[in-house]
Every structure is written in C-alpha cells, then in structure tokens.
Design a protein around this motif. Structure first.
Motif, PDB file in Angstrom:
ATOM      1  N   CYS A 148      -0.563 -14.062  37.404  1.00  0.00           N
ATOM      2  CA  CYS A 148      -1.647 -14.796  36.749  1.00  0.00           C
ATOM      3  C   CYS A 148      -1.497 -14.677  35.237  1.00  0.00           C
ATOM      4  N   VAL A 149      -1.711 -15.780  34.529  1.00  0.00           N
ATOM      5  CA  VAL A 149      -1.742 -15.732  33.077  1.00  0.00           C
ATOM      6  C   VAL A 149      -3.102 -16.259  32.623  1.00  0.00           C
ATOM      7  N   GLY A 150      -3.913 -15.353  32.090  1.00  0.00           N
ATOM      8  CA  GLY A 150      -5.286 -15.669  31.732  1.00  0.00           C
ATOM      9  C   GLY A 150      -6.239 -14.825  32.557  1.00  0.00           C
ATOM     10  N   ALA A 151      -7.509 -14.907  32.213  1.00  0.00           N
ATOM     11  CA  ALA A 151      -8.513 -14.040  32.841  1.00  0.00           C
ATOM     12  C   ALA A 151      -8.848 -14.494  34.261  1.00  0.00           C
ATOM     13  N   PRO A 152      -8.786 -13.579  35.239  1.00  0.00           N
ATOM     14  CA  PRO A 152      -9.334 -13.901  36.557  1.00  0.00           C
ATOM     15  C   PRO A 152     -10.845 -14.113  36.452  1.00  0.00           C
ATOM     16  N   ASP A 153     -11.403 -14.774  37.454  1.00  0.00           N
ATOM     17  CA  ASP A 153     -12.853 -14.983  37.477  1.00  0.00           C
ATOM     18  C   ASP A 153     -13.583 -13.698  37.860  1.00  0.00           C
ATOM     19  N   LEU A 154     -12.998 -12.953  38.804  1.00  0.00           N
ATOM     20  CA  LEU A 154     -13.578 -11.693  39.273  1.00  0.00           C
ATOM     21  C   LEU A 154     -12.476 -10.646  39.331  1.00  0.00           C
ATOM     22  N   LEU A 157     -12.508   2.532  32.666  1.00  0.00           N
ATOM     23  CA  LEU A 157     -13.827   2.388  32.060  1.00  0.00           C
ATOM     24  C   LEU A 157     -13.765   2.105  30.561  1.00  0.00           C
ATOM     25  N   LEU A 158     -12.715   2.485  29.892  1.00  0.00           N
ATOM     26  CA  LEU A 158     -12.610   2.253  28.452  1.00  0.00           C
ATOM     27  C   LEU A 158     -11.629   1.130  28.139  1.00  0.00           C
ATOM     28  N   ASN A 159     -10.360   1.368  28.440  1.00  0.00           N
ATOM     29  CA  ASN A 159      -9.324   0.416  28.036  1.00  0.00           C
ATOM     30  C   ASN A 159      -9.412  -0.921  28.771  1.00  0.00           C
ATOM     31  N   LYS A 160      -9.518  -0.853  30.092  1.00  0.00           N
ATOM     32  CA  LYS A 160      -9.555  -2.109  30.840  1.00  0.00           C
ATOM     33  C   LYS A 160     -10.874  -2.858  30.616  1.00  0.00           C
ATOM     34  N   TYR A 161     -11.970  -2.141  30.531  1.00  0.00           N
ATOM     35  CA  TYR A 161     -13.256  -2.775  30.238  1.00  0.00           C
ATOM     36  C   TYR A 161     -13.134  -3.645  28.989  1.00  0.00           C
ATOM     37  N   GLU A 162     -12.524  -3.077  27.967  1.00  0.00           N
ATOM     38  CA  GLU A 162     -12.404  -3.783  26.685  1.00  0.00           C
ATOM     39  C   GLU A 162     -11.541  -5.035  26.796  1.00  0.00           C
ATOM     40  N   ALA A 172     -10.838 -10.823  27.170  1.00  0.00           N
ATOM     41  CA  ALA A 172     -10.112 -11.930  27.792  1.00  0.00           C
ATOM     42  C   ALA A 172     -11.036 -12.951  28.440  1.00  0.00           C
ATOM     43  N   GLY A 173     -12.277 -12.548  28.729  1.00  0.00           N
ATOM     44  CA  GLY A 173     -13.231 -13.471  29.335  1.00  0.00           C
ATOM     45  C   GLY A 173     -13.320 -13.395  30.848  1.00  0.00           C
ATOM     46  N   VAL A 174     -13.019 -12.218  31.416  1.00  0.00           N
ATOM     47  CA  VAL A 174     -13.255 -12.026  32.852  1.00  0.00           C
ATOM     48  C   VAL A 174     -14.753 -12.198  33.097  1.00  0.00           C
ATOM     49  N   ARG A 175     -15.110 -13.095  34.002  1.00  0.00           N
ATOM     50  CA  ARG A 175     -16.521 -13.463  34.162  1.00  0.00           C
ATOM     51  C   ARG A 175     -17.340 -12.398  34.881  1.00  0.00           C
ATOM     52  N   GLU A 176     -16.680 -11.643  35.778  1.00  0.00           N
ATOM     53  CA  GLU A 176     -17.374 -10.598  36.522  1.00  0.00           C
ATOM     54  C   GLU A 176     -16.391  -9.470  36.814  1.00  0.00           C
ATOM     55  N   TYR A 177     -16.845  -8.238  36.580  1.00  0.00           N
ATOM     56  CA  TYR A 177     -15.992  -7.061  36.707  1.00  0.00           C
ATOM     57  C   TYR A 177     -16.732  -6.026  37.543  1.00  0.00           C
ATOM     58  N   TRP A 178     -16.188  -5.709  38.724  1.00  0.00           N
ATOM     59  CA  TRP A 178     -16.799  -4.740  39.614  1.00  0.00           C
ATOM     60  C   TRP A 178     -16.052  -3.417  39.494  1.00  0.00           C
ATOM     61  N   LEU A 212     -20.779  -0.765  40.305  1.00  0.00           N
ATOM     62  CA  LEU A 212     -21.436  -1.301  39.115  1.00  0.00           C
ATOM     63  C   LEU A 212     -20.822  -2.662  38.811  1.00  0.00           C
ATOM     64  N   VAL A 213     -21.651  -3.641  38.560  1.00  0.00           N
ATOM     65  CA  VAL A 213     -21.188  -4.995  38.257  1.00  0.00           C
ATOM     66  C   VAL A 213     -21.431  -5.298  36.790  1.00  0.00           C
ATOM     67  N   TYR A 214     -20.360  -5.702  36.099  1.00  0.00           N
ATOM     68  CA  TYR A 214     -20.490  -6.187  34.721  1.00  0.00           C
ATOM     69  C   TYR A 214     -20.328  -7.701  34.752  1.00  0.00           C
ATOM     70  N   THR A 215     -21.302  -8.405  34.213  1.00  0.00           N
ATOM     71  CA  THR A 215     -21.269  -9.866  34.162  1.00  0.00           C
ATOM     72  C   THR A 215     -21.145 -10.303  32.710  1.00  0.00           C
ATOM     73  N   LEU A 216     -20.228 -11.237  32.452  1.00  0.00           N
ATOM     74  CA  LEU A 216     -20.010 -11.708  31.082  1.00  0.00           C
ATOM     75  C   LEU A 216     -21.147 -12.637  30.658  1.00  0.00           C
ATOM     76  N   VAL A 217     -21.838 -12.245  29.604  1.00  0.00           N
ATOM     77  CA  VAL A 217     -22.942 -13.039  29.062  1.00  0.00           C
ATOM     78  C   VAL A 217     -22.710 -13.202  27.564  1.00  0.00           C
ATOM     79  N   ASN A 218     -22.495 -14.444  27.125  1.00  0.00           N
ATOM     80  CA  ASN A 218     -22.226 -14.725  25.711  1.00  0.00           C
ATOM     81  C   ASN A 218     -21.094 -13.860  25.158  1.00  0.00           C
ATOM     82  N   GLY A 219     -20.032 -13.717  25.962  1.00  0.00           N
ATOM     83  CA  GLY A 219     -18.844 -13.004  25.508  1.00  0.00           C
ATOM     84  C   GLY A 219     -18.905 -11.493  25.609  1.00  0.00           C
ATOM     85  N   LYS A 220     -20.018 -10.946  26.130  1.00  0.00           N
ATOM     86  CA  LYS A 220     -20.154  -9.491  26.263  1.00  0.00           C
ATOM     87  C   LYS A 220     -20.558  -9.135  27.691  1.00  0.00           C
TER      88      LYS A 220
END
Length: 199
Positions: free
Chosen positions: A113-119, A133-138, A143-149, A159-167
């Motif tokens: 894959c080249v670019g951010a996965p959706d999940l 938790l530090l390096n990959k989270y950042e 990159a714009g991963v929309r959801e990170y579990w 824990l679910v991180y959801t991308l909202v306004n780039g954060k």
C-alpha cells in the motif's frame, strides 16, 4: 547497536537515515520498519495471545468485507507513507501494521500500500508499546489514517483513535462487555468478549 545488512558491506546503524529504496535492498530475516528514516526492528516473533487476537480481528474484518470494495490485509504487509512524493528515494516511512483496511484500490500495488489505510489495527506486545503508542501514532496521524485501533491483549482493552480535523481523538477505553463499532468501516462491529475469550 548496529544491524548487519547481508546485502551490503556497510552495517546499518540505528542512527542512520534510510529510505524505501534502501529498505528494498535489505535482506534481513527479522521484520523491520522505517519510521521517518529510522530503523525499528521486531525483537521476536509475536506471542501466542497477540496471534489469537490478530486472527479473530482479521477474520471478523475479512468476513464483513467479503464482496465489498474495501480490503483487509495482515502483516507482513508494507504500508508506505509518503510525504513529498511516492518515489522510493523520497519515502522514509514504511510500516507493517498488524491489520489494515484499504478502501481505495488506487493505493495498492504489487509492493503493498502507498498512502494511508482507512483503518489500522495494532496489537501491542511486550517491548513494542512505545513504538506503537508514540512513533506510529504520530506517523499515522500525519499520514491521515482515518481510524486507528490499539489493542492491549494483556489488559483486555481496546482504544480507538478517530481522525478529526487532522488530529486523532481518542475514544473511552473499551473492554469486556463492550461492542466496538467502526465509524470508518460502516456497519462493522466487534464484540470484545469474543476477541479476548481465549486470552
């Protein structure tokens, strides 16, 4: 600490800066990832509970997505996160998420894959928590991963991180008795009793 590259005379240094072009030239037995040009290697094979959880989550996603546009992939699977361009010499982040879902077929090529996965789903193991938790989270956020579990098998939490306004915006901590629903993969949900039943 140095890592020996069997395909080159010069040893690889943890302090060096490398690109995807370099990465493709290496012949290493262990899994390695590049995060902003820095080498991260997996110290050992994933543990049994990691693999149990990974299998359940992957199978749930695979069955749900069967016949749909989105596809699910499990490590080892290269995800390149370009910043400047998609040229191999310009990409300095290549990760192997435990599980990822890609809904844009244009991001897939024969190398991954080249670019951010959706999940993205990462399952923590002893020794890799700071990397996830530090390096990959950042890099996932940038990159714009929309959801990170992030799943912690030893704690039985998700824990679910959801991308909202780039954060990334974190959910509450999910555990036994919870059903987790994805905002990105519409209609997909997972019962954590099933995920952690044998862990």
């Amino acid at each position: 600490m140095e890592e020996v590259n069997n395909n080159m005379e010069e040893p690889l240094s943890e302090y060096g800066r490398y690109t995807y072009a370099d990465y493709l030239s290496w012949q290493m037995e262990e899994m390695v990832e590049l995060i902003k040009g820095k080498i991260f290697r997996q110290a050992a094979a994933p543990r049994v509970n990691h693999q149990r959880v990974s299998g359940i989550v992957f199978t749930s996603l695979f069955n749900f997505l069967n016949g749909k546009k989105c596809e699910v992939f499990a490590a080892p699977f290269d995800v390149r996160l370009p910043v400047k361009s998609k040229k191999h010499d310009d990409i300095d982040t290549v990760v192997q998420p435990d599980i990822c879902v890609i809904c844009d077929p244009g991001k897939l090529d024969e190398l991954g894959c080249v670019g951010a996965p959706d999940l993205v789903v990462e399952i923590l193991s002893p020794g890799n928590n700071s990397k996830e938790l530090l390096n990959k989270y950042e890099v996932y956020e940038e990159a714009g991963v929309r959801e990170y579990w992030v799943i912690q098998p030893s704690e039985h939490t998700l824990l679910v991180y959801t991308l909202v306004n780039g954060k990334f915006s974190p959910s509450r901590l999910f555990t036994h008795g919870d059903i987790v629903r994805s905002d990105v993969i519409k209609g997909f949900s997972m019962d954590l009793e099933e995920v952690f039943k044998d862990v």
